[in-house]
Structure formats: C-alpha cells, structure tokens
Design a protein around this motif. Sequence first.
Motif, short mmCIF file in Angstrom:
data_model
loop_
_atom_site.label_atom_id
_atom_site.label_comp_id
_atom_site.label_asym_id
_atom_site.label_seq_id
_atom_site.Cartn_x
_atom_site.Cartn_y
_atom_site.Cartn_z
N GLY A 48 0.85 -1.19 0.00
CA GLY A 48 0.00 0.00 0.00
C GLY A 48 0.88 1.23 0.00
O GLY A 48 1.95 1.23 0.63
N LEU A 49 0.46 2.26 -0.72
CA LEU A 49 1.27 3.48 -0.84
C LEU A 49 0.33 4.67 -0.97
O LEU A 49 -0.58 4.66 -1.81
N ILE A 50 0.54 5.69 -0.13
CA ILE A 50 -0.23 6.92 -0.28
C ILE A 50 0.68 8.12 0.00
O ILE A 50 1.69 8.00 0.71
N GLU A 177 -3.14 -3.03 -5.74
CA GLU A 177 -3.02 -1.71 -5.09
C GLU A 177 -3.85 -0.67 -5.84
O GLU A 177 -3.91 -0.68 -7.06
N LEU A 178 -4.46 0.23 -5.07
CA LEU A 178 -5.43 1.16 -5.63
C LEU A 178 -5.07 2.61 -5.31
O LEU A 178 -4.37 2.89 -4.34
N GLU A 179 -5.57 3.51 -6.13
CA GLU A 179 -5.50 4.94 -5.83
C GLU A 179 -6.64 5.63 -6.55
O GLU A 179 -6.85 5.40 -7.75
N TYR A 180 -7.39 6.43 -5.82
CA TYR A 180 -8.49 7.19 -6.41
C TYR A 180 -7.96 8.55 -6.84
O TYR A 180 -7.49 9.33 -6.00
N GLY A 229 2.07 -0.29 -6.20
CA GLY A 229 2.20 0.91 -5.39
C GLY A 229 1.87 2.13 -6.24
O GLY A 229 2.61 2.44 -7.17
N ILE A 230 0.75 2.75 -5.91
CA ILE A 230 0.33 3.96 -6.62
C ILE A 230 -0.02 4.99 -5.57
O ILE A 230 -0.80 4.71 -4.66
N ALA A 231 0.57 6.16 -5.67
CA ALA A 231 0.25 7.25 -4.74
C ALA A 231 0.10 8.54 -5.54
O ALA A 231 0.72 8.69 -6.59
#
Length: 266
Positions: A48-50, A177-180, A229-231
């Motif tokens: 996870g990456l933010i 892994e997700l990112e909005y 990993g998407i941030a």
Amino acid sequence: MKARNVARLAGMLIVGSGICASAAAAAPVESYRVLHAYPHDSQAFTQGLIYLDGHLYESTGLNGQSSLREEDLETGRVLKEIDVPSRYFAEGLTNWGSTLIQLTWKAHIGFVYDRATFKLLRTFHYPWEGWGLTQDGQHLIMSDGSETLHFLNPNTFEQVRSLRVTDNGEPVKNLNELEYIHGQIYANVWMTDRIARISPQTGKVLSWINLAGILPSIEVRSDGAVLNGIAYDAAHNRLFVTGKLWPRLFQIQVVQGSGRRAQGSE
Ligand SMILES: [Ca+2]
C-alpha cells in the motif's frame, strides 16, 4: 449437411455479434514518462502506498516483515515505523480523516491507526481477502484479488456496494493496489506491468497505463518483485509508482496516444 451448415452459420453469427458488441469497448493503452526517480527501500514488500500533505506512507507485507511506515520521499529513509504482528500479512493502505487504515491479506482484519502517532485505535473485519485500499471521499474502496471492488462505509466498514471491473466485456482479475485520482480508480493488476484506470460508475476500464520496463530488469530481484504501489500528491499533481522490493520509486507522467508502441513492448 444442411442443418450442420445452418448451425455453423448461427455460431458464426453469435461469435460475430459478440465481437461487434465488445470490440468498440476495448480500452486504449497509454505509456509513461519518468519525471523523477527516488530511492525506495528494496526490502519493502510494498502493498500500500499513499502521499498526503507532504507525507509518504507505505504498508509492507509478508509475515514477520509487515509494517506501517512513513518515509522521506527524497531519500527513501524510513522516518517512522511500526511492526505488524507476524501472524498478519499487511496489505492495502489508505487515509480517512486523521487515521490510516491498513488491510491484511487472509486474516479478514483491518487496522485503524492515528496518522500522527501510528497508535492503533481499533480493528474491523471483512469477509474477503484484503488486497488494495483507497477512498473516494465517501467510501473506502478495497480489492480482494478478483475483479470485484468493494465500497465500504468508512465508519462501520460495512459494504455499501460492489463493482465488477471489466475490459472489452471481460472481467479484470487480480486487481491489487489502488489509488483514487480525479474521479477514476487506478489499480495495479497483480503480476503485470499495467495499471487500469477504472470508472467508479460502470466498472469499465477507461484506459491502461503500460509501465513495462520502468524498472531495469537487472534491478528486479525476484519473480514476486512486481509493480505494486500507486500514490498521488493532489496538492502538486504528482503521480508516484513503485513495486515490491523495488529499489526505486518513480514520479511519472502518463503519456497518451502511445498505446501501440507500449502494447508491442510486452
Ligand atoms: Ca495507493
């Protein structure tokens, strides 16, 4: 013979209509440009990456190596870290209010931490495997390794709705892994170099970002060292990607109209 020919013709028509119905929906493939490369802990099994308010947070997996971390973007140095108990394999990570929320893979348990102190505030349960996690300002959005995304009430953690992700009418499995970002859900597809940009309304893949070759093959440590990993730094419109055990984290720009070359490079 006649009946067989009719049957064969009918089959062709069915196949043909299927092609006609779905061909127009195939999502285009986009490419990328690396704007910056930063160091990343090559021991971090990124799940996870933010990026939030100048802070980079990461959840790392594997039993006995799972952690929650805050890292310095420029140096990759770990600024703050807590270990997750070794019986848990940590997964996706997102923020909600003043908290950070972390999933686990098969234990069906999530952790809610105070973002400033990393103090564990509460736990919650869910029936699926935990893979990726993000939020759209209203709901938590989690993946479970299938083509289904779950939208959860961020206070009760109960499912509000689910979304089946498809491209060209086919399910897109292994969403990780997700990112909005700006009304779209970005999702790594496990064991591929691709990120799907998904409509939260229809579940359709709007486009693919093909990141093949972004990490030189000599720096790929194992078969499991895949893109994950998407941030997104909303304040400065910066998109970051990395992978499991990758020694680098990249700021990228998505380049449209390069799909043919990107597809051919796979
Ligand atoms: Ca993310």
